[in-house]
Scaffold this motif. Structure first.
Motif, short mmCIF file in Angstrom:
data_model
loop_
_atom_site.label_atom_id
_atom_site.label_comp_id
_atom_site.label_asym_id
_atom_site.label_seq_id
_atom_site.Cartn_x
_atom_site.Cartn_y
_atom_site.Cartn_z
N ASN A 111 41.13 91.17 -61.43
CA ASN A 111 40.35 90.52 -62.40
C ASN A 111 41.09 90.41 -63.74
O ASN A 111 41.85 91.30 -64.17
N ILE A 112 41.08 89.20 -64.35
CA ILE A 112 41.65 88.98 -65.58
C ILE A 112 40.65 88.36 -66.63
O ILE A 112 39.83 87.55 -66.46
N GLY A 113 40.74 88.92 -67.78
CA GLY A 113 39.74 88.53 -68.57
C GLY A 113 39.65 89.43 -69.96
O GLY A 113 40.36 90.45 -69.93
N ASP A 114 38.54 89.43 -70.77
CA ASP A 114 38.44 90.52 -71.95
C ASP A 114 37.53 91.58 -71.30
O ASP A 114 36.38 91.55 -70.71
N LEU A 115 37.87 92.96 -71.86
CA LEU A 115 37.21 94.18 -71.65
C LEU A 115 36.04 94.26 -72.85
O LEU A 115 36.32 93.58 -73.97
N ASN A 127 31.84 86.32 -67.48
CA ASN A 127 32.80 85.21 -67.25
C ASN A 127 34.14 85.59 -67.42
O ASN A 127 34.87 85.71 -68.34
N TYR A 128 34.78 86.19 -66.18
CA TYR A 128 36.28 86.47 -66.22
C TYR A 128 36.78 85.93 -64.80
O TYR A 128 36.04 85.46 -64.07
N CYS A 129 38.07 85.89 -64.69
CA CYS A 129 38.62 85.30 -63.58
C CYS A 129 38.91 86.56 -62.34
O CYS A 129 39.29 87.61 -62.74
N CYS A 130 38.47 86.18 -61.18
CA CYS A 130 38.52 87.10 -60.13
C CYS A 130 39.45 86.42 -59.19
O CYS A 130 39.27 85.46 -58.64
N GLN A 131 40.64 86.94 -58.53
CA GLN A 131 41.42 86.64 -57.45
C GLN A 131 41.18 87.74 -56.36
O GLN A 131 41.34 88.93 -56.58
N SER A 132 40.97 87.11 -55.25
CA SER A 132 40.57 88.14 -54.08
C SER A 132 41.42 87.74 -52.80
O SER A 132 41.64 86.32 -52.61
N SER A 133 41.83 88.89 -51.97
CA SER A 133 42.35 88.43 -50.87
C SER A 133 42.27 89.28 -50.02
O SER A 133 41.69 90.68 -50.09
N GLN A 192 45.48 88.74 -72.69
CA GLN A 192 44.80 87.89 -71.76
C GLN A 192 45.65 87.73 -70.44
O GLN A 192 44.98 87.49 -69.51
N GLY A 193 46.69 88.08 -70.49
CA GLY A 193 47.64 87.95 -69.38
C GLY A 193 47.72 89.34 -68.34
O GLY A 193 48.28 89.26 -67.39
N LEU A 194 47.17 90.37 -69.03
CA LEU A 194 47.14 91.50 -68.20
C LEU A 194 45.88 91.79 -67.09
O LEU A 194 44.74 91.21 -67.68
N ALA A 195 46.03 92.25 -65.93
CA ALA A 195 44.97 92.48 -65.09
C ALA A 195 44.30 93.56 -65.73
O ALA A 195 44.53 94.63 -66.09
N LYS A 196 42.81 93.48 -65.79
CA LYS A 196 42.09 94.50 -66.30
C LYS A 196 41.21 95.32 -65.34
O LYS A 196 40.80 96.43 -65.67
N ALA A 197 41.24 95.12 -64.19
CA ALA A 197 40.80 95.80 -63.00
C ALA A 197 41.35 95.34 -61.84
O ALA A 197 41.62 94.02 -61.81
N TRP A 198 41.77 96.15 -60.79
CA TRP A 198 42.32 95.55 -59.48
C TRP A 198 41.93 96.75 -58.41
O TRP A 198 41.78 97.88 -58.89
N ILE A 199 41.91 96.43 -57.13
CA ILE A 199 41.46 97.43 -56.22
C ILE A 199 42.32 97.02 -54.93
O ILE A 199 42.32 95.75 -54.67
N ASP A 200 42.53 97.98 -54.06
CA ASP A 200 43.09 97.87 -52.72
C ASP A 200 42.12 98.52 -52.00
O ASP A 200 42.09 99.97 -51.97
N LEU A 201 41.39 98.05 -51.10
CA LEU A 201 40.04 98.72 -50.52
C LEU A 201 40.18 98.74 -49.08
O LEU A 201 40.40 97.42 -48.64
N ASP A 202 40.03 99.70 -48.34
CA ASP A 202 39.88 99.76 -46.83
C ASP A 202 38.34 99.79 -46.53
O ASP A 202 37.73 100.79 -46.77
N GLY A 203 37.84 98.66 -46.06
CA GLY A 203 36.42 98.39 -45.90
C GLY A 203 36.01 98.86 -44.49
O GLY A 203 34.88 98.52 -44.02
N THR A 204 36.82 99.70 -43.64
CA THR A 204 36.36 99.92 -42.31
C THR A 204 35.96 101.48 -42.30
O THR A 204 36.38 102.03 -43.13
N GLY A 205 35.06 101.72 -41.35
CA GLY A 205 34.42 102.99 -41.25
C GLY A 205 33.94 103.50 -42.43
O GLY A 205 32.99 102.61 -43.30
N THR A 206 34.48 104.67 -42.99
CA THR A 206 34.01 105.24 -44.32
C THR A 206 34.95 104.65 -45.16
O THR A 206 36.16 104.82 -45.22
N ILE A 207 34.47 103.86 -46.06
CA ILE A 207 35.41 102.97 -47.18
C ILE A 207 36.01 104.01 -47.80
O ILE A 207 35.62 104.71 -48.34
#
Length: 138
Positions: free
Chosen positions: A133-137, A78-84, A32-47
């Motif tokens: 994202n944290i939650g169950d796969l 129903n999972y937790c998402c943290q964004s910045s 439950q405490g492990l991140a199940k998905a994460w991303i560092d995305l450059d959203g400018t120009g061609t993403i």
């Protein structure tokens, strides 16, 4: 100090039940405490994806509006998402609801991400967008 070298951890009572002792006598579920998905995305120009875990691809829907697709789905929406995001005055929309009136924000297979300027409500492409994202796969 001891070193433990292993290739896999499997719970003794149940394969999916590994707990870790935290502060004092408190324990937490390792899964439950492990991140199940994460991303560092450059959203400018061609993403582009700078780095990620469990993200199969990103769709650029419109200015400041992206859909992340998971490689391995979450068990439900129903999972937790943290964004910045980087950039002065920019905020990532990170709540249940919609990026646009007709958008589904979080499903078990996708996550819709929106970036806008709070003082003008203008949608913007941003070069640093991070989501975890944290939650169950599934």
């Amino acid at each position: 100090m001891s070193t433990l070298n292993v290739d896999a951890l499997v719970g003794n009572t149940s394969a999916n039940a590994i707990t870790v002792r935290g502060e004092g006598s408190a324990t937490t579920s390792l899964q439950q405490g492990l991140a199940k998905a994460w991303i560092d995305l450059d959203g400018t120009g061609t993403i582009s994806i700078s780095d990620s875990l469990n993200i199969g691809g990103v769709t650029d829907n419109n200015t400041g509006d992206f859909t992340l697709a998971y490689t391995n789905n979450m068990s439900s929406a129903n999972y937790c998402c943290q964004s910045s995001c980087g950039g002065a005055g920019q905020v990532i929309i990170s709540s249940r609801g919609s990026v646009t009136d007709s958008a589904t924000y979080m499903t078990s297979s996708t996550h819709r991400l929106g970036v806008r300027l709070p003082h003008t409500d203008a949608w913007v492409d941003n070069d640093l967008n991070c989501v975890a994202n944290i939650g169950d796969l599934a």
